[in-house]
Motif scaffolding. Structure first.
Motif, mmCIF file in Angstrom:
data_model
loop_
_atom_site.group_PDB
_atom_site.id
_atom_site.type_symbol
_atom_site.label_atom_id
_atom_site.label_comp_id
_atom_site.label_asym_id
_atom_site.label_seq_id
_atom_site.Cartn_x
_atom_site.Cartn_y
_atom_site.Cartn_z
ATOM 1 N N ALA A 260 0.830 -1.208 0.000
ATOM 2 C CA ALA A 260 0.000 0.000 0.000
ATOM 3 C C ALA A 260 0.867 1.262 0.000
ATOM 4 N N VAL A 261 1.924 1.271 0.817
ATOM 5 C CA VAL A 261 2.819 2.429 0.834
ATOM 6 C C VAL A 261 3.562 2.544 -0.496
ATOM 7 N N ALA A 262 4.004 1.405 -1.035
ATOM 8 C CA ALA A 262 4.670 1.412 -2.339
ATOM 9 C C ALA A 262 3.737 1.974 -3.407
ATOM 10 N N MET A 263 2.457 1.626 -3.336
ATOM 11 C CA MET A 263 1.501 2.155 -4.305
ATOM 12 C C MET A 263 1.441 3.676 -4.251
ATOM 13 N N LEU A 264 1.457 4.242 -3.039
ATOM 14 C CA LEU A 264 1.401 5.695 -2.913
ATOM 15 C C LEU A 264 2.624 6.342 -3.550
ATOM 16 N N PHE A 265 3.795 5.778 -3.318
ATOM 17 C CA PHE A 265 5.010 6.348 -3.900
ATOM 18 C C PHE A 265 5.034 6.160 -5.411
ATOM 19 N N LEU A 266 4.548 5.032 -5.887
ATOM 20 C CA LEU A 266 4.518 4.792 -7.328
ATOM 21 C C LEU A 266 3.535 5.731 -8.023
ATOM 22 N N ALA A 267 2.409 6.002 -7.377
ATOM 23 C CA ALA A 267 1.452 6.956 -7.936
ATOM 24 C C ALA A 267 2.002 8.373 -7.892
ATOM 25 N N LEU A 268 2.855 8.654 -6.934
ATOM 26 C CA LEU A 268 3.422 9.990 -6.765
ATOM 27 C C LEU A 268 4.520 10.294 -7.781
ATOM 28 N N PHE A 269 5.375 9.333 -8.062
ATOM 29 C CA PHE A 269 6.546 9.526 -8.932
ATOM 30 C C PHE A 269 6.124 10.028 -10.318
ATOM 31 N N PRO A 270 6.883 10.974 -10.924
ATOM 32 C CA PRO A 270 8.161 11.561 -10.508
ATOM 33 C C PRO A 270 8.023 12.777 -9.595
ATOM 34 N N ASP A 271 6.797 13.132 -9.213
ATOM 35 C CA ASP A 271 6.627 14.210 -8.243
ATOM 36 C C ASP A 271 7.006 13.718 -6.854
ATOM 37 N N VAL A 272 7.326 14.664 -5.989
ATOM 38 C CA VAL A 272 7.448 14.348 -4.572
ATOM 39 C C VAL A 272 6.400 15.109 -3.765
ATOM 40 N N MET A 273 5.950 16.262 -4.312
ATOM 41 C CA MET A 273 4.800 16.979 -3.763
ATOM 42 C C MET A 273 4.125 17.724 -4.905
ATOM 43 N N PRO A 274 3.044 17.177 -5.430
ATOM 44 C CA PRO A 274 2.344 17.849 -6.528
ATOM 45 C C PRO A 274 1.663 19.139 -6.046
ATOM 46 N N SER A 275 1.609 20.126 -6.919
ATOM 47 C CA SER A 275 0.902 21.369 -6.626
ATOM 48 C C SER A 275 -0.479 21.323 -7.255
#
Length: 334
Positions: A260-275
């Motif tokens: 579940a945590v990996a999914m969040l990071f995979l959905a986030l990449f390549p951003d680290v904090m989207p605006s």
């Protein structure tokens, strides 16, 4: 793969390790009220994590330090924008550590009852707020052109983030119940298994809604694969605890958290904090990273010391691997 990509992956691994280990710590803290019938049983639950809880928190310190060194702009925006919830988490972790140590320093009823209440609340609150924080990171927040968070505290408590907080709270409590059934003896073990089944079903409902929402909002093929693994692992964990295979259930509940945590990071990449104000204002693995030389030096240091830390922590769990029950608690410690 460039060094900033490597460190994005490594930071994800550190957070996965933290939530896997601290997850059952938080769960045990919550279960001191949900599962334990009396002070003796609360003592049993606390003793299951007594030798390891402080070592588990090292993963948080390392994740925070790695983020500061590898992605200083990410660290600055995150800790300034999420200042209040992160401060609450920090205060809870401090009070929680004090409560573990101070609870048995005096025999007074009121003294021990207050510290036990502190353990419960300082486990429950961070378990919820970590989910809120990560849900906001993945969904995106109001970041301006200067890389500053310009929203307010209440903006962080949006429906998606609140659902994320409920998911982490229930998932960690389920993880803790499985751990309690793995580490205890007698009646408390049987009740922990029964409660784990109930919590697991609730987790399945909440997590499925949250993960589908995440995937629909900004997922990709990789995050979809991680979501499938999380769901299958959760089902497997429930099946294992139902037939009394606590070890397999705990391993699979850990896989659920990791996926579940990996999914969040995979959905986030390549951003680290989207605006949410303008995609051009988003922090990415490139524009938020340190210099290539800094990242290269960090990689060398991590390659040397990480195996040592893992070996030591693994040895700690092996030494304190036996089950405990109410019969192991001295009368004076009740």
């Amino acid at each position: 793969m460039q060094f900033h990509d490597v460190w994005f992956v490594l930071i994800a691994v550190l957070w996965i390790g933290y939530f896997f280990l601290e997850g059952f710590d938080f769960g045990i803290g919550v279960l001191t009220r949900l599962l334990a019938k009396d002070r003796t049983e609360r003592r049993v639950l606390i003793n299951t994590i007594g030798p390891v809880w402080d070592g588990n928190e090292v993963w948080l310190l390392t994740a925070g330090g790695a983020t500061f060194a590898a992605f200083p702009d990410w660290y600055a925006t995150l800790f300034s924008g999420f200042y209040l919830p992160l401060l609450i988490i920090l205060v809870c972790l401090i009070v929680r550590g004090v409560a573990f140590e101070y609870r048995v320093k005096r025999d007074g009823e009121r003294w021990q009852r207050n510290w036990e209440q502190a353990i419960f609340w300082t486990s429950l609150i961070p378990a919820f707020l970590w989910g809120v924080a990560f849900a906001n990171i993945v969904q995106g927040v109001d970041i301006d052109a200067e890389k500053n968070y310009v929203g307010g505290f209440w903006d962080l408590l949006n429906p998606y983030a609140v659902l994320g907080g409920l998911v982490t709270l229930v998932l960690f409590t389920f993880h803790g119940a499985v751990f309690a059934s793995l580490k205890t003896l007698g009646d408390i073990r049987d009740r922990a298994r029964g409660l784990a089944l109930q919590l697991g079903l609730l987790t399945a409902v909440l997590a499925l809604v949250f993960l589908i929402w995440t995937q629909a909002d900004g997922g990709n093929g990789w995050s979809l694969g991680a979501m499938v693994i999380a769901v299958v692992a959760l089902v497997g964990s429930l099946a294992a605890i139902r037939i009394g295979r606590e070890g397999w259930s705990f391993a699979l509940s850990g896989v659920t958290i990791a996926a579940a945590v990996a999914m969040l990071f995979l959905a986030l990449f390549p951003d680290v904090m989207p605006s949410t104000l303008d995609p051009a204002y988003s922090l990415t693995v490139e524009n938020a990273a340190s210099s290539p030389y800094t990242l290269k030096l960090m990689t060398v240091v991590a390659a040397v010391f990480t195996p040592l830390v893992l070996l030591y922590q693994g040895w700690t769990y092996w030494v304190f691997r036996k089950r405990i029950g109410t019969q192991h608690i001295p009368t004076a410690a009740h």
